[in-house]
Enzyme design. Sequence first.
Site, short mmCIF file in Angstrom:
data_model
loop_
_atom_site.label_atom_id
_atom_site.label_comp_id
_atom_site.label_asym_id
_atom_site.label_seq_id
_atom_site.Cartn_x
_atom_site.Cartn_y
_atom_site.Cartn_z
N PHE A 37 16.45 7.90 5.87
CA PHE A 37 16.06 9.29 5.59
C PHE A 37 15.13 9.83 6.68
O PHE A 37 14.07 10.36 6.39
CB PHE A 37 15.39 9.43 4.21
CG PHE A 37 16.30 9.12 3.07
CD1 PHE A 37 17.17 10.08 2.57
CD2 PHE A 37 16.31 7.86 2.49
CE1 PHE A 37 18.02 9.79 1.50
CE2 PHE A 37 17.15 7.56 1.43
CZ PHE A 37 18.01 8.51 0.93
N HIS A 38 15.52 9.63 7.92
CA HIS A 38 14.73 10.19 9.02
C HIS A 38 15.58 10.27 10.29
O HIS A 38 16.67 9.70 10.36
CB HIS A 38 13.46 9.35 9.27
CG HIS A 38 13.72 7.95 9.72
ND1 HIS A 38 13.65 6.86 8.89
CD2 HIS A 38 14.07 7.46 10.93
CE1 HIS A 38 13.94 5.77 9.56
NE2 HIS A 38 14.22 6.10 10.81
#
Length: 134
Positions: free
Chosen positions: A48-49
């Site tokens: 999630f980045h």
Amino acid sequence: MEIKKYTFQRHGDDRGMLVALEEMKDIPFDIKRVYYMYDTIEGVRRGFHAHKCLEQILIPIHGTCKIHLDDGFTTEEVVLDKPYEGLYISNNMWREMYDFSPDAVLMVLASEFYDEKDYIRDYDEFLKFVGAKV
Ligand code: TYD
């Protein structure tokens, strides 16, 4: 989106297999950092980045997992299931890792030392950063 998978040379004989990775030869950057994920809990999604500068190669040295890639305009799902294959992830690429098999060990070779300032952890901020949203 172009998926860049590297197939590494395998040195196999009747004792088993061996893969050797050298920076700027098998890996397209200088390797500043190595880390690996293991014992990932079933059903968990990680990542999630995106990174502003970092380049990485992900190698499932044991087990399997899937990678969700998103450049802000298109997405791809990539299966990682061979210990002699690596997935290149450029900077400016949102990634999520999921469907880890219980025995999965996902090794990451990275072009820079760990730097929290290089992370974009907010998806909206990522879309703005790559020009996919104003
Ligand atoms: P995190 O970025 O949350 O992992 P994931 O990408 O799987 O979601 O990292 C987990 C923890 O490990 C966090 O506290 C930061 C730390 N960490 C380091 O200290 N060095 C590193 O090189 C990495 C990748 C993480």
